[in-house]
Design a protein around this motif. Structure first.
Motif, PDB file in Angstrom:
ATOM      1  N   UNK A 183      43.366  22.987  40.255  1.00  0.00           N
ATOM      2  CA  UNK A 183      43.853  22.719  41.609  1.00  0.00           C
ATOM      3  C   UNK A 183      43.876  21.812  42.285  1.00  0.00           C
ATOM      4  N   UNK A 184      44.743  21.259  43.281  1.00  0.00           N
ATOM      5  CA  UNK A 184      45.282  19.913  44.469  1.00  0.00           C
ATOM      6  C   UNK A 184      43.412  18.966  44.990  1.00  0.00           C
ATOM      7  N   UNK A 185      43.319  18.083  44.140  1.00  0.00           N
ATOM      8  CA  UNK A 185      42.205  17.561  45.475  1.00  0.00           C
ATOM      9  C   UNK A 185      42.561  17.447  46.759  1.00  0.00           C
ATOM     10  N   UNK A 186      43.940  16.983  46.879  1.00  0.00           N
ATOM     11  CA  UNK A 186      44.249  16.055  48.396  1.00  0.00           C
ATOM     12  C   UNK A 186      45.307  17.236  48.893  1.00  0.00           C
ATOM     13  N   UNK A 187      45.705  17.181  49.651  1.00  0.00           N
ATOM     14  CA  UNK A 187      46.569  18.181  50.127  1.00  0.00           C
ATOM     15  C   UNK A 187      47.447  17.131  51.142  1.00  0.00           C
ATOM     16  N   UNK A 188      48.232  16.521  51.345  1.00  0.00           N
ATOM     17  CA  UNK A 188      48.484  15.707  53.270  1.00  0.00           C
ATOM     18  C   UNK A 188      49.677  16.800  53.299  1.00  0.00           C
ATOM     19  N   UNK A 189      49.922  17.192  54.560  1.00  0.00           N
ATOM     20  CA  UNK A 189      50.308  18.092  55.234  1.00  0.00           C
ATOM     21  C   UNK A 189      51.193  17.496  56.539  1.00  0.00           C
ATOM     22  N   UNK A 190      52.126  17.985  56.656  1.00  0.00           N
ATOM     23  CA  UNK A 190      53.072  18.114  57.792  1.00  0.00           C
ATOM     24  C   UNK A 190      53.846  19.111  58.659  1.00  0.00           C
ATOM     25  N   UNK A 191      53.136  19.967  59.441  1.00  0.00           N
ATOM     26  CA  UNK A 191      52.894  20.900  59.981  1.00  0.00           C
ATOM     27  C   UNK A 191      53.814  20.585  61.460  1.00  0.00           C
ATOM     28  N   UNK A 192      55.087  20.625  62.060  1.00  0.00           N
ATOM     29  CA  UNK A 192      55.690  20.880  62.799  1.00  0.00           C
ATOM     30  C   UNK A 192      54.931  20.887  64.673  1.00  0.00           C
ATOM     31  N   UNK A 193      54.482  22.547  63.757  1.00  0.00           N
ATOM     32  CA  UNK A 193      53.934  23.330  64.874  1.00  0.00           C
ATOM     33  C   UNK A 193      53.220  22.794  66.037  1.00  0.00           C
ATOM     34  N   UNK A 194      52.128  21.808  65.196  1.00  0.00           N
ATOM     35  CA  UNK A 194      51.129  21.843  65.636  1.00  0.00           C
ATOM     36  C   UNK A 194      51.220  20.229  65.806  1.00  0.00           C
ATOM     37  N   UNK A 195      52.579  19.508  66.095  1.00  0.00           N
ATOM     38  CA  UNK A 195      52.708  18.290  66.582  1.00  0.00           C
ATOM     39  C   UNK A 195      52.278  18.186  67.848  1.00  0.00           C
ATOM     40  N   UNK A 196      52.594  18.548  68.363  1.00  0.00           N
ATOM     41  CA  UNK A 196      52.356  18.506  70.571  1.00  0.00           C
ATOM     42  C   UNK A 196      50.733  18.872  70.431  1.00  0.00           C
ATOM     43  N   UNK A 197      49.267  19.578  69.741  1.00  0.00           N
ATOM     44  CA  UNK A 197      48.761  20.123  69.918  1.00  0.00           C
ATOM     45  C   UNK A 197      47.752  18.709  69.481  1.00  0.00           C
ATOM     46  N   UNK A 198      47.964  18.771  67.576  1.00  0.00           N
ATOM     47  CA  UNK A 198      46.618  18.684  66.942  1.00  0.00           C
ATOM     48  C   UNK A 198      47.048  17.201  66.004  1.00  0.00           C
ATOM     49  N   UNK A 199      48.321  17.265  65.954  1.00  0.00           N
ATOM     50  CA  UNK A 199      49.129  16.370  65.516  1.00  0.00           C
ATOM     51  C   UNK A 199      49.403  16.706  63.911  1.00  0.00           C
ATOM     52  N   UNK A 200      51.026  16.265  64.350  1.00  0.00           N
ATOM     53  CA  UNK A 200      51.547  17.453  63.523  1.00  0.00           C
ATOM     54  C   UNK A 200      51.263  16.669  61.830  1.00  0.00           C
ATOM     55  N   UNK A 201      50.676  15.532  60.359  1.00  0.00           N
ATOM     56  CA  UNK A 201      49.977  15.264  59.625  1.00  0.00           C
ATOM     57  C   UNK A 201      48.848  15.718  59.457  1.00  0.00           C
TER      58      UNK A 201
END
Length: 133
Positions: free
Chosen positions: A83-101
C-alpha cells in the motif's frame, strides 16, 4: 423514405426545418465529462524532486500518479506490491477552505494540508519513519 419516422436525438437538437444539427464531438464530451484534475508541471517538478531525494536515501522505491475527476494523487511506495506509504493529493474542492494540497500517510491520517504545495511538502524535511505495530 418519407414513410419512416424521423429519429429524435436524446438532447433534442434540431434546426428550423426539422433536421438534426452537427455537434462537435470534443465540445460535447467536455460538457458531459469534465477533464480530470491534474498536477501542473511546476507542481510535478516539486513532487519529483522530493521523490528523487527520498529514493536516494533508500526510503521510497516506486510511485503512481492517478488523475480522477475529483482529485489528483501522487502515491509513493516502499515496494511495488505494498500500500502507498504516503499520498500527495490535490483536491480543488478544498482550495477555498483548507487548501487544495495534502499529504496523507498509509493509515489515512492527514499529515499536512495547505494552499501551497511547497509548504505542504515540507513535511518530508523531517525524518518520517514507518512504524510497524
Amino acid at each position: 423514405m418519407a414513410d419512416q419516422p424521423e429519429l429524435q436525438h436524446s438532447d433534442g437538437r434540431t434546426s428550423e426545418n426539422g433536421t438534426a444539427t452537427v455537434v462537435d464531438l470534443r465540445e460535447y464530451r467536455q460538457s458531459r465529462d469534465p477533464p480530470p484534475v491534474t498536477f501542473h508541471r511546476r507542481e510535478l517538478d516539486q513532487i519529483l524532486w522530493i521523490y528523487g531525494r527520498m529514493v536516494g536515501e533508500g526510503e521510497w522505491r516506486d510511485y503512481a500518479i492517478d488523475h480522477t475527476r475529483d482529485k489528483a494523487v501522487f502515491s509513493v511506495f516502499k515496494r511495488a506490491g505494498d500500500v502507498p506509504l504516503y499520498r500527495i493529493e490535490k483536491d480543488p474542492k478544498l482550495a477555498s477552505r483548507q487548501g487544495a494540497f495534502s499529504v496523507v500517510n498509509a493509515g489515512g491520517m492527514v499529515l499536512k494540508r495547505g494552499h501551497e504545495l511547497t509548504q505542504v511538502l515540507k513535511v518530508f524535511d523531517k525524518v518520517l519513519k514507518l512504524v510497524d505495530k
